[in-house]
Write a protein that holds these residues in place. Structure first.
Motif, PDB file in Angstrom:
ATOM      1  N   LEU A  13       0.825  -1.205   0.000  1.00  0.00           N
ATOM      2  CA  LEU A  13       0.000   0.000   0.000  1.00  0.00           C
ATOM      3  C   LEU A  13       0.866   1.264   0.000  1.00  0.00           C
ATOM      4  O   LEU A  13       0.551   2.248  -0.660  1.00  0.00           O
ATOM      5  N   SER A  65      -7.874  -1.943   5.089  1.00  0.00           N
ATOM      6  CA  SER A  65      -7.905  -2.360   3.691  1.00  0.00           C
ATOM      7  C   SER A  65      -9.208  -3.089   3.407  1.00  0.00           C
ATOM      8  O   SER A  65      -9.879  -3.601   4.286  1.00  0.00           O
ATOM      9  N   ARG A  99      -0.962   4.732  -1.194  1.00  0.00           N
ATOM     10  CA  ARG A  99      -2.341   4.640  -0.728  1.00  0.00           C
ATOM     11  C   ARG A  99      -2.456   4.746   0.784  1.00  0.00           C
ATOM     12  O   ARG A  99      -3.471   4.350   1.365  1.00  0.00           O
ATOM     13  N   ILE A 128      -6.204   4.752   1.435  1.00  0.00           N
ATOM     14  CA  ILE A 128      -7.014   5.213   0.304  1.00  0.00           C
ATOM     15  C   ILE A 128      -7.521   3.980  -0.437  1.00  0.00           C
ATOM     16  O   ILE A 128      -6.736   3.194  -0.960  1.00  0.00           O
ATOM     17  N   SER A 129      -8.842   3.816  -0.457  1.00  0.00           N
ATOM     18  CA  SER A 129      -9.431   2.658  -1.134  1.00  0.00           C
ATOM     19  C   SER A 129      -9.299   2.815  -2.638  1.00  0.00           C
ATOM     20  O   SER A 129      -8.920   3.870  -3.150  1.00  0.00           O
ATOM     21  N   LYS A 130      -9.634   1.776  -3.346  1.00  0.00           N
ATOM     22  CA  LYS A 130      -9.498   1.791  -4.806  1.00  0.00           C
ATOM     23  C   LYS A 130     -10.429   2.802  -5.465  1.00  0.00           C
ATOM     24  O   LYS A 130     -10.169   3.251  -6.584  1.00  0.00           O
ATOM     25  N   ASP A 175       2.213   1.855  -3.357  1.00  0.00           N
ATOM     26  CA  ASP A 175       1.157   2.314  -4.261  1.00  0.00           C
ATOM     27  C   ASP A 175       0.638   3.696  -3.884  1.00  0.00           C
ATOM     28  O   ASP A 175      -0.367   4.149  -4.455  1.00  0.00           O
ATOM     29  N   ARG A 183      -0.568  12.241   2.498  1.00  0.00           N
ATOM     30  CA  ARG A 183      -0.245  10.968   1.870  1.00  0.00           C
ATOM     31  C   ARG A 183       1.255  10.714   1.954  1.00  0.00           C
ATOM     32  O   ARG A 183       2.078  11.584   1.656  1.00  0.00           O
TER      33      ARG A 183
END
Length: 328
Positions: free
Chosen positions: A40, A81, A45, A71-73, A43, A52
């Motif tokens: 994560l 998650s 996220r 941060i979700s998709k 990425d 961030r």
């Protein structure tokens, strides 16, 4: 929307006594496993205190930091998650006696329980199990670690918890770090324990320096529910059992009111912790009872049910979600 900030990469000169790796802290908060946390972070996220985190492994935060979000998709912030869409990532096995949970000691010729996770041993008991198996959710089989050329077994699954060689019952294998952590740290475990009066000290107990066992055996299970007792040579006292009751007493009451053993009895125990051989040692050292059989029938909300000995199946969607959200 979430600007990058590099304030979490701390200078080398700073004392690290009050900081830990971000991935470890996320695991401690039960947001995800460390491996998932690293993915994560890479990425971009992960958000800490509204900023961030840069996609650099090794980021550190304060040891008590709680303002960590993912941060979700779909771009929203969450405190964990998403529930994995891999419906086959966690499976349950009814382990028979004679198999070890983890990798066997090379000095002994014991078979690991993972060798039972073959196509032939799948228990297809309901339409949901069939649906999971037919959906192709990463149930990969192979003989990558087999030295004897046995049947292909599930790959990349690890046992979450242990059952010793002489114990049987529910054993869960998973590829999900959060599921494994929840089983180990937050799940109640329920057992059926068949006992009889202990006759004498074992060779191992004599070697440890023990002098005697309780005699006559103690029928009252109150000492298990109170906690605070220490097993021989243990420094940490036992936590109270959640539940302990006789299912079959194995005793009769004489005319003068005393209890007389006339066979083996069965105790139902529910534990929150699980030390090595804890139940067997508690029975012998605190009650004067020898364990003949030990069977685990429940972990959290997951019950062994009618799963035959030596068979396995994927967890249902309800079981999987309950396991993943156990500590939420």
């Amino acid at each position: 929307m979430y600007p990058f900030r590099s304030i979490y990469v701390l200078p080398q000169r700073r004392c690290f006594s009050d900081v830990i790796r971000l991935s470890k802290r996320m695991s401690e908060l039960n947001l995800c496993s460390r491996r998932e946390a690293d993915k994560l972070i890479q990425d971009s996220r992960v958000v800490v205190k509204g900023d961030r985190v840069e996609p650099i492994l090794g980021q550190k935060v304060k040891a008590g930091e709680t303002d960590i979000q993912i941060i979700s998709k779909d771009g929203n912030l969450s405190r964990g998650s998403e529930i994995s869409t891999d419906r086959g990532e966690t499976v349950m096995l009814n382990k028979p006696k004679g198999f070890v949970s983890g990798q066997p000691d090379p000095r002994h010729n014991h078979t690991p329980a993972v060798r039972l996770l073959t196509r032939e041993n799948i228990y297809q008991d309901n339409p949901e199990t069939m649906d999971i198996l037919m959906s192709g959710n990463h149930l990969s089989f192979g003989t990558r670690f087999h030295d004897d050329g046995g049947l292909p077994t599930l790959l990349n699954y690890a046992p979450a918890g242990r059952l010793d060689l002489d114990s049987s019952g529910l054993l869960i294998f998973t590829k999900n770090g959060v599921a494994a952590k929840n089983i180990l740290n937050f799940s109640e475990k329920e057992y059926l324990v068949k006992v009889e009066p202990a006759r004498s000290l074992s060779r191992q107990e004599l070697k440890m320096g023990m002098k005697s066992l309780p005699y006559p055996p103690i029928w009252d299970l109150g000492c298990l529910l109170k906690g605070g007792r220490r097993l021989w040579n243990d420094r940490v006292p036992l936590k109270p059992l959640v539940e302990a009751e006789w299912v079959e007493e194995g005793t009769t009451t004489t005319e003068n009111g005393n209890r007389q053993w006339n066979g083996a009895g069965i105790i139902r125990m529910v534990l929150q912790e699980g030390k090595k051989r804890q139940i067997r040692r508690m029975c012998r050292e605190l009650l004067g009872l020898h364990v003949l059989e030990l069977k685990r029938i429940r972990i959290g909300n997951i019950r062994l049910g009618n799963l035959p000995v030596g068979k396995w199946r994927p967890l249902s969607d309800v079981e999987r979600v309950s396991l993943m959200t156990l500590n939420k």
